[in-house]
Design an enzyme around this catalytic site. Structure first.
Site, PDB file in Angstrom:
ATOM      1  N   ASP A  29       0.845  -1.187   0.000  1.00 37.61           N
ATOM      2  CA  ASP A  29       0.000   0.000   0.000  1.00 37.61           C
ATOM      3  C   ASP A  29       0.889   1.249   0.000  1.00 37.61           C
ATOM      4  O   ASP A  29       2.098   1.171   0.180  1.00 37.61           O
ATOM      5  CB  ASP A  29      -0.972  -0.046   1.199  1.00 37.61           C
ATOM      6  CG  ASP A  29      -2.220   0.793   0.967  1.00 37.61           C
ATOM      7  OD1 ASP A  29      -2.213   1.648   0.060  1.00 37.61           O
ATOM      8  OD2 ASP A  29      -3.213   0.617   1.701  1.00 37.61           O
TER       9      ASP A  29
ATOM     10  N   GLU B  20      -9.865   7.351   4.496  1.00 34.63           N
ATOM     11  CA  GLU B  20      -8.876   6.847   5.448  1.00 34.63           C
ATOM     12  C   GLU B  20      -8.576   7.818   6.574  1.00 34.63           C
ATOM     13  O   GLU B  20      -8.377   8.999   6.341  1.00 34.63           O
ATOM     14  CB  GLU B  20      -7.542   6.645   4.725  1.00 34.63           C
ATOM     15  CG  GLU B  20      -7.564   5.649   3.653  1.00 34.63           C
ATOM     16  CD  GLU B  20      -6.272   5.747   2.855  1.00 34.63           C
ATOM     17  OE1 GLU B  20      -5.258   5.262   3.342  1.00 34.63           O
ATOM     18  OE2 GLU B  20      -6.304   6.318   1.748  1.00 34.63           O
TER      19      GLU B  20
HETATM   20  C1  BGC Z   1      -5.210   2.930   0.517  1.00 38.96           C
HETATM   21  C2  BGC Z   1      -5.550   1.899  -0.507  1.00 38.96           C
HETATM   22  C3  BGC Z   1      -5.555   2.514  -1.868  1.00 38.96           C
HETATM   23  C4  BGC Z   1      -4.237   3.197  -2.130  1.00 38.96           C
HETATM   24  C5  BGC Z   1      -4.182   3.900  -3.458  1.00 38.96           C
HETATM   25  C6  BGC Z   1      -3.972   3.674   0.162  1.00 38.96           C
HETATM   26  O1  BGC Z   1      -3.743   4.723   1.041  1.00 38.96           O
HETATM   27  O2  BGC Z   1      -5.045   2.326   1.768  1.00 38.96           O
HETATM   28  O3  BGC Z   1      -6.775   1.318  -0.218  1.00 38.96           O
HETATM   29  O4  BGC Z   1      -5.799   1.538  -2.825  1.00 38.96           O
HETATM   30  O5  BGC Z   1      -3.999   4.161  -1.134  1.00 38.96           O
HETATM   31  O6  BGC Z   1      -4.948   5.033  -3.494  1.00 38.96           O
HETATM   32  C1  BGC Z   2      -3.802   9.613  -1.970  1.00 35.60           C
HETATM   33  C2  BGC Z   2      -4.614   8.387  -1.696  1.00 35.60           C
HETATM   34  C3  BGC Z   2      -3.865   7.528  -0.774  1.00 35.60           C
HETATM   35  C4  BGC Z   2      -3.438   8.268   0.469  1.00 35.60           C
HETATM   36  C5  BGC Z   2      -2.482   7.458   1.281  1.00 35.60           C
HETATM   37  C6  BGC Z   2      -3.482  10.305  -0.693  1.00 35.60           C
HETATM   38  O1  BGC Z   2      -2.719  11.442  -0.932  1.00 35.60           O
HETATM   39  O2  BGC Z   2      -4.469  10.477  -2.820  1.00 35.60           O
HETATM   40  O3  BGC Z   2      -4.876   7.692  -2.855  1.00 35.60           O
HETATM   41  O4  BGC Z   2      -4.661   6.466  -0.442  1.00 35.60           O
HETATM   42  O5  BGC Z   2      -2.790   9.462   0.162  1.00 35.60           O
HETATM   43  O6  BGC Z   2      -2.704   7.463   2.621  1.00 35.60           O
END
Ligand code: BGC
Ligand code: BGC
Length: 841
Positions: A336, A535
């Site tokens: 990830d 998230e």
């Molecule tokens: C998330 C994933 C996601 C990835 C790409 C990560 O932060 O945990 O679920 O697929 O970013 O955006």
């Molecule tokens: C991105 C997400 C990713 C996240 C990671 C963001 O800046 O746009 O896709 O999941 O960072 O925690």
């Protein structure tokens, strides 16, 4: 600015006085690390107790030969390149050619040419541009075609105009496996329109604590329900497992995520630790991987989180011994977003441990070049065995061969590409609408439902006409913020769907967010609930709806007291304590995060002209509904609960109420002119640390009368604090006794948001941050006098990159000014929705 050093000492002084008060020693970075250190057996799985599966995909002999030939011709550099995935933010097509990168991704806030809201044709053009460079062999390289991954987690959800399906939690309520496969298939088709080959879905998390902000990405708290869906979603996306040429059909590759126990962290902390037993790990969180493997899922994404203190990304016993060996998973494993940087002993720039644990491809969004250089150097030095590199590359090439990527040609030449009518096509929207209908859960109905479409309806609540809100996070933008109805062509808000349904039956509907009306309605639907988040922005301390979102309760009470039947319609990513609404309303419906097709809501809520149902409720709770904000008193409604129109009438038992006044987003540090609980506001002369005074009541003066602090209005009365600085240097700071860890936020490019009105600009200004160690860094900013409140955003990354220890921040907001000025501060928090993003200095 010259005075950051002095502020540092006042931050340190603050930390010291805090620990003197509490009589404890401050927890240092070192002791935190030591306590997280796993004892030898912790976090090590025993593969023998895990089930065995059979990966159904075989590599045809000619593919195997082709790959072996390719591998023998590839240089070490080219092999390493295949192991690395870069984000669109930070990579060019030219880089892809030069480094032979295996993959690119588009993160939630990325997009073609830096525009995450770019129109669909730009995405296809970008896919072509990256593809063309990846297969360019003019430099003598092998030219392996690239794959592009995207978070199409509820439809092709990064693309304007795409069908937005309910988030997984709503699908969990629908209890319909066939529907899941059709959603997968429709999503795959829409992805293919814009040229991508890979979705980071389905999320197969089995959330156990709904304080977790990603709970809605999981179908259910019940492992069996999740497991029953996974195979269907994978099949919908990828087609049948023996399908050898996905790109010639309407398919993409899937990625089950996040391996393992992303939904099992203690306290529901995102990216946190799960301290559960191995048996629970296997039986709760491991269960959905069986059907995914049986369907030949092509990739698995490893979780940010840890199990028994060991980060999954570095856990060889689970990634290699269980997933690859015991489960026989034959695709490739991707990590990830910079998750490798969290593995013990690693940084974002260097982590051979991840490869050795079994990661085949590094998601190294902005760090890909460092990871590439580091892997290369270590491979050259013999530190990483060639066999491991070859195995990882082979897995990646096998998936590419299975896609048919080597023969597929440019993305725009493949089936469905550029067929923009397929984005949000009527047949896809119909599936989404069906999903919405089936996902609605009826928790109470004392009679007002179904609504007679020949009657007069009032639609109230701030969420009634807001498609972004009904779609939630991972929609167009990462957190689902910064967008409005204009970004959803072809979509239907709940309000417009109800309006249309009432009109069809000869009735009327009126939209009035605050519930006021001119003509008395026969009934009122009040739409309320959560605002979009993704998230960790969505993590909460309790299961109560944020206090600031409970305003519509008052609207419900008002309407009720006038004898108007109230239907509460809740938009939410999770079951929450909302007893006041359940008590007040005559009917209560959970809509989850329904997405672009509000029509599904109206289908069920609105009956025919006389009020006979057109569609019944069939949704059942995908997780228990809490009786109190902390679930201590068990469930109010059990998993599986849900009424229908034929449920026997029952008398409502008044529910007990809990105090939730303080339930709020823990990332808000200053609101309505006041620091949050446990936070304080200070004014300091940076060159005289002892000058620091804490501002509690206003009006107040500080710094020998040089600064006067008063209350001014913003949104609410006295909703901001004004600092009139006559001359000299001053620092306005927010600090907390309990240092906060904002590493994850900084990694994800979250902004430090501050809403400020500048009436008289200082000569110069900076935003600084202080760590608990006393260390202080600053970023110079331009703050012109506009006389208006502006929500500024400074990327946390700016401060991190200047070396601040993000794991223990004590003063996360310090506004430094030189030469006097007149500024008013209304709010300070973390988030993405800035009106003006400030550059790193
Ligand atoms: C998330 C994933 C996601 C990835 C790409 C990560 O932060 O945990 O679920 O697929 O970013 O955006
Ligand atoms: C991105 C997400 C990713 C996240 C990671 C963001 O800046 O746009 O896709 O999941 O960072 O925690």
């Amino acid at each position: 600015m010259k005075f950051a050093r002095f502020l540092a000492s006042s931050v340190a002084a603050l930390a010291l006085s805090a620990c003197m008060q509490s009589g404890t020693l401050p927890e240092t970075g070192a002791s935190t690390l030591a306590s997280a250190e796993a004892t030898p057996a912790a976090g090590v799985a025993d593969p023998a107790i895990w089930p065995e599966y059979d990966y159904p995909v075989t590599v045809p002999a000619q593919d195997a030969a082709m790959i072996a030939g390719l591998l023998s011709r590839m240089t070490l550099e080219e092999k390493i390149g295949q192991l690395v995935q870069a984000d669109l933010c930070c990579v060019t097509p030219e880089d892809v050619r030069r480094y032979n990168l295996g993959s690119i991704l588009v993160g939630g806030n990325s997009g073609p040419d830096g525009n995450d809201l770019a129109p669909a044709p730009d995405w296809l053009a970008a896919a072509d541009a990256f593809y063309a460079e990846s297969v360019d062999t003019s430099d003598g390289g092998v030219g392996v075609p690239i794959i592009w991954g995207t978070d199409a987690v509820h439809g092709h959800s990064n693309i304007i105009g795409a069908t937005i399906f309910p988030h997984n939690i709503g699908l969990g309520a629908a209890r319909d496996v066939g529907l899941i496969e059709r959603i997968g298939a429709a999503t795959a088709r829409e992805i293919r329109v814009t040229g991508q080959e890979w979705t980071f879905a389905p999320t197969v998390a089995v959330p156990q604590d709904f304080r977790w902000g990603r709970s809605y990405e999981g179908y259910s708290s019940n492992p069996e329900l999740v497991a029953s869906y996974v195979g269907a979603m994978v099949r919908g996306l990828q087609g049948p497992p023996n399908n050898q040429d996905l790109l010639s059909g309407p398919y993409v590759i899937a990625s089950t995520k996040h391996f393992l126990a992303d939904g099992g962290t203690d306290g529901g902390v995102d990216q946190g630790d799960s301290s559960i037993s191995e048996v629970d790990l296997r039986d709760i969180h491991g269960l959905p991987y069986g059907p995914a493997i049986a369907e030949g899922v092509a990739t698995v994404m490893v979780s940010f989180s840890s199990w028994q203190g060991v980060k999954m990304t570095g856990n060889r016993s689970l990634v290699t011994d269980v997933l690859k060996d015991r489960f026989d998973f034959g695709g490739f494993v991707v990590s990830d977003w910079n998750a490798h940087g969290q593995v013990a002993g690693c940084t974002n720039e260097s982590c051979p441990q991840a490869l050795m644990a079994g990661i085949d491809m590094y998601m190294a969004p902005d760090t890909w070049r460092d990871i590439y250089d580091d892997l290369l150097e270590r491979a050259r030095g013999g530190e990483i065995p060639m066999e491991r590199i070859d195995e990882a590359v082979t897995r990646i090439l096998e998936v590419k061969a299975r896609l048919g990527l080597f023969e597929a040609g440019a993305p725009s030449t493949r089936p469905l590409a550029g067929d923009y009518d397929l984005l949000g096509a009527a047949e896809h929207r119909a599936i989404a609408r069906e999903a919405v209908r089936k996902s609605l859960v009826l928790l109470r109905n004392d009679g007002p439902l179904p609504l007679a479409s020949g009657s007069r309806l009032l639609v109230a609540g701030d969420g009634a006409d807001d498609i972004a809100r009904q779609s939630g996070g991972w929609t167009l933008s990462w957190q689902g913020t910064g967008i409005d109805n204009s970004h959803f062509p072809g979509a239907t808000s709940i309000w417009s769907a109800l309006d249309a349904a009432m009109e069809e039956g000869g009735g009327t509907a009126e939209l009035s967010p605050d519930g006021s009306f001119t003509t008395r309605p026969d009934a009122a639907v009040v739409v309320f609930g959560e605002r979009p988040y993704a998230e960790f922005q969505g993590d909460r301390a309790t299961l109560a709806l944020d206090a600031e979102l409970t305003g519509p309760y008052e609207t419900m009470r008002n309407l009720q007291s006038q004898g108007i039947p109230v239907i509460a319609l809740m938009i939410t990513g999770r079951p929450l304590y909302v007893n006041p609404a359940l008590n007040t309303a005559d009917a209560f419906v959970v809509a989850w995060l329904p997405g672009s097709e509000g029509g599904g809501v109206a289908d069920v809520l609105v009956g025919d002209a006389e009020g006979a149902p057109r569609y019944d409720f069939s949704g059942k709770l995908p997780a228990a509904w809490p009786l109190t904000p902390d679930m201590e008193d068990g469930a109010l409604f059990d998993y599986g609960y849900g009424l229908t129109y034929s449920s026997p009438a029952r008398t409502w038992q008044e529910l007990p109420l809990s105090d939730t006044a303080s339930a709020s987003d823990s990332r808000v540090w200053f609101a309505d002119g006041l620091p949050a609980a446990a936070w304080s506001l200070h004014v300091t002369d940076p060159s005289v640390p002892t000058s620091q005074i804490r501002i509690t009541t206003v009006p107040a003066t500080a710094l020998d009368g040089r600064v006067s602090v008063t209350a001014v209005n913003h949104v609410v009365q006295e909703g901001a604090r004004r600092f009139d600085i006559a001359s000299g240097d001053a620092a306005m700071s927010l600090s907390t006794f309990n240092p906060i860890d904002i590493t994850r936020e900084a990694n994800a490019d979250i902004l430090l948001l501050f809403t400020l009105k500048v009436d008289e600009a200082p000569e110069s200004a900076a935003i600084a941050m202080g760590a608990a160690s006393g260390e202080m860094v600053e970023n110079a900013v331009e703050l012109p006098a506009t006389g208006q409140f502006v929500r500024y955003g400074l990327p946390l990354r700016c401060l991190r990159d200047k070396g601040l220890d993000m794991t223990s921040v004590q003063a996360p907001f310090v506004l430094e000014t030189e030469g006097g000025g007149d500024v008013s501060l209304a709010e300070v928090r973390l988030g993405m929705d800035a009106e003006r993003v400030l550059p790193c200095s």
